[in-house]
Write a protein that holds these residues in place. Structure first.
Motif, short mmCIF file in Angstrom:
data_model
loop_
_atom_site.label_atom_id
_atom_site.label_comp_id
_atom_site.label_asym_id
_atom_site.label_seq_id
_atom_site.Cartn_x
_atom_site.Cartn_y
_atom_site.Cartn_z
N ALA A 96 72.74 68.67 16.31
CA ALA A 96 72.89 69.15 14.93
C ALA A 96 74.34 69.50 14.60
O ALA A 96 74.76 69.38 13.45
CB ALA A 96 72.01 70.37 14.70
N SER A 97 75.11 69.92 15.60
CA SER A 97 76.50 70.34 15.34
C SER A 97 77.50 69.24 15.69
O SER A 97 78.70 69.41 15.47
CB SER A 97 76.84 71.59 16.16
N HIS A 98 77.03 68.15 16.27
CA HIS A 98 77.92 67.08 16.75
C HIS A 98 79.01 67.67 17.63
O HIS A 98 80.20 67.37 17.46
CB HIS A 98 78.55 66.30 15.59
N ALA A 99 78.61 68.54 18.52
CA ALA A 99 79.59 69.19 19.41
C ALA A 99 78.89 69.53 20.72
O ALA A 99 77.66 69.60 20.79
CB ALA A 99 80.11 70.47 18.76
N TRP A 100 79.71 69.73 21.75
CA TRP A 100 79.19 70.19 23.03
C TRP A 100 79.15 71.72 22.99
O TRP A 100 79.91 72.34 22.25
CB TRP A 100 80.09 69.75 24.17
N ALA A 101 78.30 72.27 23.85
CA ALA A 101 78.29 73.73 23.99
C ALA A 101 78.34 74.10 25.46
O ALA A 101 77.65 73.48 26.28
CB ALA A 101 77.02 74.32 23.36
N LEU A 102 79.17 75.07 25.81
CA LEU A 102 79.10 75.68 27.14
C LEU A 102 78.21 76.90 26.98
O LEU A 102 78.47 77.76 26.13
CB LEU A 102 80.49 76.06 27.64
N THR A 103 77.16 76.95 27.78
CA THR A 103 76.07 77.91 27.53
C THR A 103 76.06 79.08 28.50
O THR A 103 75.48 80.11 28.19
CB THR A 103 74.72 77.19 27.66
N ARG A 104 76.63 78.86 29.71
CA ARG A 104 76.49 79.88 30.76
C ARG A 104 77.81 80.61 30.99
O ARG A 104 78.89 80.09 30.73
CB ARG A 104 76.04 79.22 32.08
N TYR A 105 77.69 81.81 31.57
CA TYR A 105 78.83 82.70 31.74
C TYR A 105 79.99 82.05 32.51
O TYR A 105 81.14 82.04 32.04
CB TYR A 105 78.38 83.98 32.47
N GLU A 153 74.87 92.46 21.88
CA GLU A 153 74.94 91.95 20.50
C GLU A 153 76.39 91.54 20.22
O GLU A 153 77.09 92.18 19.44
CB GLU A 153 74.49 93.02 19.50
N SER A 154 76.83 90.49 20.90
CA SER A 154 78.23 90.07 20.78
C SER A 154 78.57 89.75 19.32
O SER A 154 77.92 88.89 18.71
CB SER A 154 78.47 88.84 21.65
N PRO A 155 79.57 90.44 18.75
CA PRO A 155 79.86 90.26 17.32
C PRO A 155 80.25 88.83 16.95
O PRO A 155 79.87 88.34 15.89
CB PRO A 155 81.01 91.23 17.06
N ALA A 156 81.03 88.16 17.80
CA ALA A 156 81.40 86.76 17.51
C ALA A 156 80.51 85.86 18.36
O ALA A 156 80.54 85.96 19.59
CB ALA A 156 82.86 86.52 17.82
N ARG A 157 79.73 84.97 17.72
CA ARG A 157 78.79 84.14 18.49
C ARG A 157 79.53 83.12 19.35
O ARG A 157 79.23 82.95 20.51
CB ARG A 157 77.89 83.35 17.54
N ALA A 158 80.50 82.43 18.73
CA ALA A 158 81.17 81.32 19.43
C ALA A 158 82.41 80.89 18.67
O ALA A 158 82.49 81.05 17.45
CB ALA A 158 80.21 80.13 19.52
N LEU A 207 81.91 74.09 21.97
CA LEU A 207 81.69 75.49 21.59
C LEU A 207 81.61 76.36 22.84
O LEU A 207 80.91 76.01 23.79
CB LEU A 207 80.37 75.64 20.82
N LEU A 208 82.32 77.46 22.81
CA LEU A 208 82.18 78.45 23.89
C LEU A 208 81.22 79.51 23.35
O LEU A 208 81.58 80.30 22.46
CB LEU A 208 83.53 79.09 24.24
N LEU A 209 80.00 79.53 23.87
CA LEU A 209 78.97 80.42 23.34
C LEU A 209 79.08 81.80 24.00
O LEU A 209 78.39 82.10 24.97
CB LEU A 209 77.57 79.84 23.57
N TRP A 210 79.98 82.65 23.43
CA TRP A 210 80.18 83.99 24.02
C TRP A 210 78.85 84.73 24.13
O TRP A 210 78.56 85.38 25.13
CB TRP A 210 81.09 84.86 23.15
N ALA A 211 78.06 84.66 23.05
CA ALA A 211 76.84 85.47 22.98
C ALA A 211 75.80 85.00 23.98
O ALA A 211 75.01 85.82 24.49
CB ALA A 211 76.27 85.42 21.56
N SER A 212 75.77 83.72 24.29
CA SER A 212 74.85 83.22 25.31
C SER A 212 75.34 83.59 26.71
O SER A 212 74.57 84.03 27.55
CB SER A 212 74.72 81.69 25.18
N ALA A 213 76.65 83.43 26.93
CA ALA A 213 77.24 83.79 28.24
C ALA A 213 76.93 85.24 28.57
O ALA A 213 76.64 85.58 29.72
CB ALA A 213 78.74 83.56 28.20
N ASN A 214 76.96 86.09 27.56
CA ASN A 214 76.75 87.53 27.80
C ASN A 214 75.29 87.88 28.09
O ASN A 214 74.99 89.01 28.44
CB ASN A 214 77.25 88.34 26.59
N ARG A 215 74.40 86.91 27.92
CA ARG A 215 72.99 87.14 28.28
C ARG A 215 72.58 86.23 29.45
O ARG A 215 71.39 85.99 29.68
CB ARG A 215 72.10 86.84 27.09
#
Ligand code: HEM
Length: 397
Positions: free
Chosen positions: A39-48, A276-281, A304-312
């Motif tokens: 959907a975003s036409h982008a890669w995501a890094l998901t883990r810490y 509840e990381s204020p900036a998602r990515a 995308l660096l998914l800060w909020a996912s890394a933090n969980r």
């Protein structure tokens, strides 16, 4: 042999996942550390581990092409600290960076604590109020505009501009398009401010203009440098304080722990930012092919660096869904990013967060919360409203 690319059709920027993203993050982490988001036409890094490693490797995960998924936004980010790589980045960050060090911020501590104490006194008198408008916004709005240097006549525009700045940071969806006018007028105002030099004396903005006079920066670099500090300094901290009230309202036993030992407030603030990381990515562009866990991301791709996912990430944080103010590694979160782009304003954000929690902890026994409304923003995870009633602590002695 054919290799399949780990991918997902989840749209992290749809209304539903903006309201409640955590199950989706868990699904993405389960698919792998690197996932192609259709959907975003982008890669995501998901883990810490992979998110943190990418922040430490600006040579491959570059910010120089901007950190947004929207091309127009990346154009307007050009020349900012956020959207540059070393050595330009280090030069730009050094222009007023010294003013944000813990040592330079120390003289502001008393003023911040006094605003926080007065605020809690007022709110205890009122009893019931909105935790976002009447609490979370008050301290940042009382401190940041003058600190950054924006004159009084634009203060009522700063929150809408900051929200627009973050909305336009991620994909070119309807929310992003609706906020483009706000981003544009904020940028034009910053251009005018460089010409009029109408910034608050002694502020970060004044520091930028001093650097211009010394010949350390070019006139064309000033608007971007002024904007670098405005947008990130308001909504992020407001989000953190609003989320803190929401979390402590839902987990009163965690509030008791703070009240019993005020020295854990810094750890508790970190735990709020982790949960509840204020900036998602934010995103990067790869400068060369990079292989992560058997998946190769080609050069020139948005990641995308998914800060909020890394933090969980359950690989890093035990019981990641649990809010625990005494968590031993709460300070390992990446809510402030990490590496060369690690948040330049985190010292100020921490001063504000600690002051608010400290003022509340000595005088409030409980937060009786109502139903929250989420803010619909592409980047900032925040409450738009949260009805709350403060239950005062018994007066000792
Ligand atoms: C709880 C509050 C805050 C959070 C969660 C937060 C989050 C972040 C994150 C995740 C980044 C990294 C961006 C990246 O790597 O691409 C960042 C960078 C930045 N933040 Fe913050 N921020 C907060 C408060 C502030 C404040 C109060 C200021 C200004 C006084 C500020 C100014 C900046 C600047 C200038 C950068 C760019 C740093 C660079 O690229 O070298 N932030 N912030």
């Amino acid at each position: 042999m054919t290799t399949t690319i780990p991918s997902s059709d989840l749209d992290l920027y749809c209304d539903e996942l903006i309201r409640e993203p955590y199950e989706a993050y868990r699904e993405l982490r389960g698919i792998g550390p690197v996932v192609w988001l259709e959907a975003s036409h982008a890669w995501a890094l998901t883990r810490y581990a992979e998110v943190k490693a990418a922040t430490e490797n600006w040579q491959i995960f570059s910010s120089a092409e901007g950190v947004s998924l929207t091309p127009f936004t990346n154009e307007t980010l050009r020349g900012t600290i956020l959207a540059s790589d070393p050595p330009l980045h280090d030069h730009l960050r050094s222009v007023v960076g010294e003013r944000l060090t813990p040592r330079s911020l120390r003289p502001m501590r008393a003023q911040i604590q006094s605003i926080a104490e007065d605020l809690v006194t007022t709110l205890l008198r009122r009893g019931s109020f909105d935790a976002v408008t009447d609490l979370a916004r008050v301290l940042p709005m009382g401190i940041v505009p003058a600190f950054v240097g924006w004159p009084d006549d634009v203060h009522d525009k700063l929150l809408p501009w900051a929200a627009a700045a973050f909305d336009t940071m991620e994909p070119p969806n309807e929310r992003c398009k609706a906020s483009m006018g706000g981003r544009r007028s904020m940028f034009e105002y910053a251009v005018g401010l460089t010409e009029s030099r109408n910034v608050v004396p002694g502020s970060l903005g004044a520091g930028v203009l001093d650097a211009l006079d010394r010949g350390d920066v070019e006139p064309a670099q000033c608007p971007a440098l002024l904007l670098d500090y405005l947008a990130p300094a308001l909504d992020t901290t407001i989000s953190a304080v609003g989320s803190a009230v929401w979390l402590f309202g839902r987990y009163p036993e965690q509030w008791d722990r703070i009240r019993q030992d005020l020295t854990i407030i810094p750890n508790a603030f970190n735990e709020v930012l982790r949960m509840e990381s204020p900036a998602r990515a934010f995103s990067r562009v790869t400068t060369e092919p990079v292989t992560i866990a058997g998946t190769t991301i080609p050069a020139g791709q948005r990641v995308l660096l998914l800060w909020a996912s890394a933090n969980r990430d359950e690989r890093m944080f035990e019981r990641p869904e649990e809010f625990d103010v005494t968590r031993l590694n709460a300070n390992a979160h990446v809510a402030f990013g990490f590496g060369v782009h690690g948040c330049a304003g985190q010292g100020l954000a921490r001063l504000e967060g600690h002051a608010i929690l400290g003022a509340l902890a000595t005088r409030v026994a409980r937060f009786d919360i109502g139903t929250p409304t989420m803010a619909m923003n592409n980047v900032i995870r925040a409450l738009a409203a949260l009805p709350v009633t403060l239950i005062p602590a018994p007066v000792s002695g």
